[in-house]
Design a protein around this motif. Structure first.
Motif, PDB file in Angstrom:
ATOM      1  N   LYS A 184       3.383 -28.252  15.738  1.00 42.05           N
ATOM      2  CA  LYS A 184       2.469 -28.452  15.021  1.00 42.05           C
ATOM      3  C   LYS A 184       1.213 -27.111  15.902  1.00 42.05           C
ATOM      4  CE  LYS A 184       1.865 -33.019  15.484  1.00 42.05           C
ATOM      5  NZ  LYS A 184       0.961 -35.014  15.883  1.00 42.05           N
ATOM      6  N   ILE A 185       1.472 -26.984  16.438  1.00 36.13           N
ATOM      7  CA  ILE A 185       0.680 -25.556  17.295  1.00 36.13           C
ATOM      8  C   ILE A 185       0.903 -24.431  16.158  1.00 36.13           C
ATOM      9  CG2 ILE A 185       0.305 -24.074  19.440  1.00 36.13           C
ATOM     10  CD1 ILE A 185       0.171 -26.314  21.296  1.00 36.13           C
ATOM     11  N   LEU A 186       2.763 -24.804  15.794  1.00 33.68           N
ATOM     12  CA  LEU A 186       2.724 -22.758  15.728  1.00 33.68           C
ATOM     13  C   LEU A 186       2.624 -23.077  13.988  1.00 33.68           C
ATOM     14  CD1 LEU A 186       4.652 -20.360  15.054  1.00 33.68           C
ATOM     15  CD2 LEU A 186       6.167 -22.423  14.488  1.00 33.68           C
ATOM     16  N   PHE A 187       2.340 -24.490  13.281  1.00 26.79           N
ATOM     17  CA  PHE A 187       1.945 -24.117  12.496  1.00 26.79           C
ATOM     18  C   PHE A 187      -0.189 -23.807  11.782  1.00 26.79           C
ATOM     19  CE2 PHE A 187       0.167 -27.277   8.678  1.00 26.79           C
ATOM     20  CZ  PHE A 187       0.545 -26.167   7.462  1.00 26.79           C
ATOM     21  N   GLN A 188      -0.456 -24.373  13.179  1.00 23.53           N
ATOM     22  CA  GLN A 188      -1.950 -24.243  13.001  1.00 23.53           C
ATOM     23  C   GLN A 188      -2.051 -22.895  13.273  1.00 23.53           C
ATOM     24  OE1 GLN A 188      -4.259 -26.213  12.314  1.00 23.53           O
ATOM     25  NE2 GLN A 188      -5.103 -24.493  12.506  1.00 23.53           N
ATOM     26  N   LEU A 189      -1.484 -21.801  13.937  1.00 21.13           N
ATOM     27  CA  LEU A 189      -1.553 -20.606  13.949  1.00 21.13           C
ATOM     28  C   LEU A 189      -1.122 -19.996  12.868  1.00 21.13           C
ATOM     29  CD1 LEU A 189      -1.754 -18.163  16.219  1.00 21.13           C
ATOM     30  CD2 LEU A 189       0.934 -18.652  16.620  1.00 21.13           C
ATOM     31  N   THR A 311       5.912 -29.681   6.649  1.00 28.23           N
ATOM     32  CA  THR A 311       5.551 -30.309   4.931  1.00 28.23           C
ATOM     33  C   THR A 311       5.102 -31.961   5.596  1.00 28.23           C
ATOM     34  OG1 THR A 311       7.031 -29.388   3.818  1.00 28.23           O
ATOM     35  CG2 THR A 311       5.694 -31.541   2.940  1.00 28.23           C
ATOM     36  N   SER A 312       5.189 -32.671   6.623  1.00 26.93           N
ATOM     37  CA  SER A 312       5.307 -33.224   7.392  1.00 26.93           C
ATOM     38  C   SER A 312       4.478 -32.912   7.944  1.00 26.93           C
ATOM     39  CB  SER A 312       6.480 -34.328   7.767  1.00 26.93           C
ATOM     40  OG  SER A 312       6.916 -33.364   9.182  1.00 26.93           O
ATOM     41  N   ILE A 313       3.979 -32.475   8.652  1.00 26.59           N
ATOM     42  CA  ILE A 313       2.769 -31.977   9.670  1.00 26.59           C
ATOM     43  C   ILE A 313       1.499 -31.833   8.726  1.00 26.59           C
ATOM     44  CG2 ILE A 313       2.289 -30.124  11.793  1.00 26.59           C
ATOM     45  CD1 ILE A 313       4.905 -29.857  12.033  1.00 26.59           C
ATOM     46  N   MET A 314       1.944 -31.223   8.161  1.00 30.82           N
ATOM     47  CA  MET A 314       0.535 -30.617   6.263  1.00 30.82           C
ATOM     48  C   MET A 314       0.580 -32.618   6.586  1.00 30.82           C
ATOM     49  SD  MET A 314       0.453 -28.405   3.550  1.00 30.82           S
ATOM     50  CE  MET A 314       0.967 -26.898   4.102  1.00 30.82           C
ATOM     51  N   GLN A 315       0.406 -32.939   5.829  1.00 31.65           N
ATOM     52  CA  GLN A 315       0.622 -34.421   5.562  1.00 31.65           C
ATOM     53  C   GLN A 315      -0.238 -34.984   6.759  1.00 31.65           C
ATOM     54  OE1 GLN A 315       4.591 -35.936   4.079  1.00 31.65           O
ATOM     55  NE2 GLN A 315       4.250 -34.638   1.852  1.00 31.65           N
ATOM     56  N   GLU A 316       0.634 -35.245   7.849  1.00 32.52           N
ATOM     57  CA  GLU A 316       0.032 -35.672   8.770  1.00 32.52           C
ATOM     58  C   GLU A 316      -1.568 -35.451   8.997  1.00 32.52           C
ATOM     59  OE1 GLU A 316      -1.105 -39.008  11.560  1.00 32.52           O
ATOM     60  OE2 GLU A 316       0.681 -38.861   9.702  1.00 32.52           O
ATOM     61  N   SER A 317      -1.502 -33.958   9.246  1.00 31.75           N
ATOM     62  CA  SER A 317      -3.401 -33.394   9.064  1.00 31.75           C
ATOM     63  C   SER A 317      -3.892 -33.590   8.109  1.00 31.75           C
ATOM     64  CB  SER A 317      -2.547 -31.435   9.513  1.00 31.75           C
ATOM     65  OG  SER A 317      -1.891 -31.529  10.351  1.00 31.75           O
ATOM     66  N   ILE A 318      -3.619 -33.847   6.920  1.00 31.08           N
ATOM     67  CA  ILE A 318      -4.283 -34.487   5.865  1.00 31.08           C
ATOM     68  C   ILE A 318      -4.737 -35.332   5.345  1.00 31.08           C
ATOM     69  CG2 ILE A 318      -4.202 -34.881   3.231  1.00 31.08           C
ATOM     70  CD1 ILE A 318      -2.369 -31.924   2.958  1.00 31.08           C
TER      71      ILE A 318
END
Length: 350
Positions: A184-189, A311-318
């Motif tokens: 999650k942190i890597l994706f946010q970076l 993808t799952s991290i993005m979907q959860e964030s949305i």
């Protein structure tokens, strides 16, 4: 001959975009991928030429062992070179657990530092004056961020570990531990870096579009100021404790003439000559080459397939924050994934 050129030359001319030694593996990544493929056409090098393989590994793979070869297809050299004696032996230093720990810890620290910097910049501190005065620092921040993202995404990917290979499992577990890996942190970076990169690009495009107009303005202003200084020493404009001085008067008038003769097409050299004028000095640093460098640095084609794992991290964030959809769409547009047409015309992908 082909292997010799790939071993020794900077064929893709990307080292100039990564001047720091710690970024060399990324600078040579496209060439390293090509070399990896070409070596299979000379299998004797992989099997018996230990000196050549050691040279190749020391130059191209001292701190990486998972590479992207085309359209996001990744290869773990520890697995791919297992059957090849010379290649396997040459890779031992890279795969030594002490080196694995060192690289994982380094990129953990780099990613944390860069993320804090990027978030600070995104809070509204990016103004034209700051960008022009601190551009090397901003560009280094972009380099560090993209290099860290590349290393972490490649070396923590599921494709980097064969569940049936004990050594690969051990290396992967070591990386996850020492890099304090959090997807999650890597994706946010990744999102924040993409936004930061886009803002910088847009600012530079705007500054480039206004460069000539500002150049002419500062040129005129500089000449007028020199003329005014010349008039001060003419004895006509009397100022307290300023006596007439024909030598200084002539000198300032000559500088005024020289400023008017400055050529916009050679603005970099002119900027050095007029360092006292901050407008000239700042403006001369802006060039289209900066955008090319940023394009090279922001190349995320290696993650063409790896990005799907987020993808799952993005979907959860949305779901948690619907406004994230705009950020995700925004980043998909502006993180550099080369199109098929671009790949067809770009020698890096041939």
């Amino acid at each position: 001959m082909v292997i010799g050129r790939l071993r020794s030359d900077d064929i893709y001319n990307q080292v100039s975009a990564y001047p720091l030694p710690e970024h060399r593996s990324t600078a040579r990544a496209n060439q390293a991928a090509m070399l990896y493929v070409i070596l299979y056409f000379e299998p004797s090098i992989l099997h018996t030429h230990q000196a050549k393989m050691r040279e190749i590994v020391d130059k191209y793979f001292p701190d990486i062992w998972v590479i992207s070869i085309y359209m996001g297809i990744t290869v773990n050299l520890a697995d791919a070179w297992e059957p090849h004696k010379a290649a396997k032996t040459a890779l031992n230093n890279t795969l030594d657990l002490s080196n694995v720990r060192e690289q994982a810890s380094r990129y953990a620290s780099v990613s944390e530092r860069v993320h804090a910097q990027v978030q600070q910049f995104l809070k509204g501190y990016l103004r034209e004056e700051l960008v022009l005065d601190n551009f090397p620092r901003l560009l280094n921040c972009l380099r560090d961020g993209n290099v860290a993202i590349r290393w972490l995404m490649l070396h923590t990917a599921d494709s980097a570990r064969d569940p049936n290979n004990k050594r690969l499992r051990q290396i992967k577990d070591q990386i996850l531990t020492d890099s304090r890996y959090n997807p999650k942190i890597l994706f946010q970076l990744l999102l924040d870096t993409a936004q930061f990169e886009f803002i910088l690009k847009e600012m530079f495009k705007h500054m480039l579009s206004e460069k000539q107009a500002k150049w002419e303005h500062y040129k005129k202003e500089g000449s007028e100021r020199m003329t005014e200084l010349a008039d001060v020493f003419s004895g006509v404009k009397l100022l307290t404790r300023v006596e007439k001085n024909e030598n200084l008067q002539a000198w300032f008038r000559e500088i005024s003439k020289q400023i008017l003769l400055l050529n916009y097409d050679d603005s970099t050299a002119a900027g050095r000559k007029t360092a006292a004028n901050s407008g000239f000095g700042r403006g001369s640093r802006i060039s289209p080459e900066v955008l090319i460098t940023m394009q090279i640095i922001g190349d995320l084609s290696f993650a063409w397939q790896l990005i799907d794992s987020f993808t799952s991290i993005m979907q959860e964030s949305i779901r948690v924050n619907p406004s994230m959809k705009g950020v995700a769409d925004y980043s998909r547009k502006h993180v550099y994934f080369p199109s098929k047409d671009h790949k067809a015309s770009d020698p890096r992908y041939h």
